[in-house]
Design an enzyme around this catalytic site. Structure first.
Site, mmCIF file in Angstrom:
data_model
loop_
_atom_site.group_PDB
_atom_site.id
_atom_site.type_symbol
_atom_site.label_atom_id
_atom_site.label_comp_id
_atom_site.label_asym_id
_atom_site.label_seq_id
_atom_site.Cartn_x
_atom_site.Cartn_y
_atom_site.Cartn_z
ATOM 1 N N GLY A 4 44.037 56.322 29.031
ATOM 2 C CA GLY A 4 43.991 54.539 29.379
ATOM 3 C C GLY A 4 43.195 54.701 29.946
ATOM 4 C CG HIS A 5 44.094 54.091 34.219
ATOM 5 N ND1 HIS A 5 45.296 55.225 33.795
ATOM 6 C CD2 HIS A 5 44.307 52.926 34.438
ATOM 7 C CE1 HIS A 5 45.708 54.443 34.496
ATOM 8 N NE2 HIS A 5 45.525 52.679 34.820
ATOM 9 C CE LYS A 10 51.645 49.777 29.486
ATOM 10 N NZ LYS A 10 51.318 49.285 30.622
ATOM 11 C CD GLN A 46 46.666 43.365 34.329
ATOM 12 O OE1 GLN A 46 47.772 43.362 34.941
ATOM 13 N NE2 GLN A 46 45.844 44.212 34.094
HETATM 14 P P1 AMP Z 1 47.042 49.677 36.095
HETATM 15 O O1 AMP Z 1 46.089 50.993 36.730
HETATM 16 O O2 AMP Z 1 48.319 50.467 35.565
HETATM 17 O O3 AMP Z 1 47.067 48.672 37.007
HETATM 18 O O4 AMP Z 1 45.892 49.771 35.039
HETATM 19 C C1 AMP Z 1 44.741 49.355 35.031
HETATM 20 C C2 AMP Z 1 44.115 49.218 33.934
HETATM 21 O O5 AMP Z 1 44.008 49.904 32.774
HETATM 22 C C3 AMP Z 1 44.547 47.596 33.209
HETATM 23 O O6 AMP Z 1 43.157 46.655 32.444
HETATM 24 C C4 AMP Z 1 45.621 47.806 32.054
HETATM 25 O O7 AMP Z 1 45.722 47.083 31.401
HETATM 26 C C5 AMP Z 1 44.853 49.664 31.089
HETATM 27 N N1 AMP Z 1 45.694 49.934 30.905
HETATM 28 C C6 AMP Z 1 46.879 50.679 31.357
HETATM 29 N N2 AMP Z 1 47.306 51.650 30.775
HETATM 30 C C7 AMP Z 1 46.410 51.098 29.620
HETATM 31 C C8 AMP Z 1 46.194 52.157 28.392
HETATM 32 N N3 AMP Z 1 47.047 52.985 27.869
HETATM 33 N N4 AMP Z 1 45.608 52.365 27.713
HETATM 34 C C9 AMP Z 1 44.859 51.347 27.789
HETATM 35 N N5 AMP Z 1 44.533 50.100 28.604
HETATM 36 C C10 AMP Z 1 45.111 50.948 29.232
#
Ligand code: AMP
Length: 253
Positions: free
Chosen positions: A35-36, A148, A152
């Site tokens: 995702g990241h 996701k 936010q």
């Molecule tokens: P986090 O590290 O959980 O704070 O996420 C960092 C970024 O990655 C945020 O913008 C999340 O929305 C995005 N993100 C997390 N999981 C996914 C996913 N499965 N698909 C796309 N973006 C994601």
């Protein structure tokens, strides 16, 4: 890829970058997955330089234990970012990001109080505040957030507009497993049985038409605690717990 543990070092580098270069920014909390990676790849395609931050933001956690136990996989994260062509990776400490001890914060008063905000008081104040601080440090042209975490994303998009910030907020599609379970760092904390349950939940959430029917089907499983299933802005949102792991998802109806 150049990494910075020191904000001052980054700021000197940033000051020397040519204004003609387009800078894309992907803020993360680490424990990176596809995702990241998808956000970084999009940023790479859209910009001349890509900056990624890895910062587990203490002010957005409701439970200290959740903050402390947040999975950390720095070496693998850096390898992945490097392989994706990231130019700069910022690794600041809470002290560097909050020199004021969080005396100053961004407080949104409407949309941040529903859905996730209703269940997690102060969560979005923490998110918006850290994003504002990171934006001021990185000064990106484009910043990337995952669908996701749609609430936010929309709060950050509206903040950028409300404060006349010259930053384009881009939403990246949710990356999912074949079951439609959204990839998440929290999935790594589920044991094998819980993970199987999460896959089943995701299938039901995405397949079932009505909220009531979804609730009924999910209620039949042991070990799932639904916090909310709700429609807003033409999207369906869910938050549920498996054990003490809290998962969220949403899709366009
Ligand atoms: P986090 O590290 O959980 O704070 O996420 C960092 C970024 O990655 C945020 O913008 C999340 O929305 C995005 N993100 C997390 N999981 C996914 C996913 N499965 N698909 C796309 N973006 C994601």
């Amino acid at each position: 890829m150049k990494t910075f543990k020191d904000i001052a070092g980054w700021q000197s580098t940033r000051a020397l970058l040519s204004p003609s270069l387009k800078i894309g920014f992907v803020p993360t909390m680490g424990n990176l997955h596809s995702g990241h990676a998808s956000l970084v790849t999009t940023a790479k395609n859209d910009n001349d330089l890509v900056v990624v931050s890895i910062f587990v933001n203490p002010t957005q956690f409701n439970q200290q234990s959740d903050f402390i136990n947040y999975p950390k996989t720095l070496e693998a994260d850096l390898d992945l970012l490097e392989s994706l062509g990231t130019n700069y990776c910022l690794l600041p400490t809470p002290k560097q990001i909050y020199p004021d001890n969080y005396r100053y914060k961004i407080c949104e008063t409407k949309e941040s109080l529903v859905l996730e905000g209703a269940k997690r008081p102060g969560h979005f104040d923490g998110v918006l505040t850290v994003v504002m601080r990171l934006f001021n440090l990185v000064k990106p042209h484009n910043a990337y957030f995952g669908e996701k975490d749609y609430q936010q994303y929309s709060l950050i998009r509206d903040m950028a507009s409300a404060f006349f910030m010259d930053i384009n907020i881009v939403m990246g599609e949710t990356i999912r497993a074949p079951s439609k379970l959204a990839l998440s760092s929290r999935n790594n904390r589920l044991d094998k049985k819980q993970l199987a349950l999460a896959h089943q939940c995701a299938e039901i959430f995405h397949k079932t038409k009505s909220i009531d029917a979804t609730k009924e089907l999910l209620a039949a499983f042991d070990g799932i605690d639904i916090e909310y299933i709700s429609d807003a802005n033409n999207r369906r949102f869910i938050a549920y717990k498996i054990g003490d792991i809290r998962l969220i998802d949403n899709f366009l109806i």
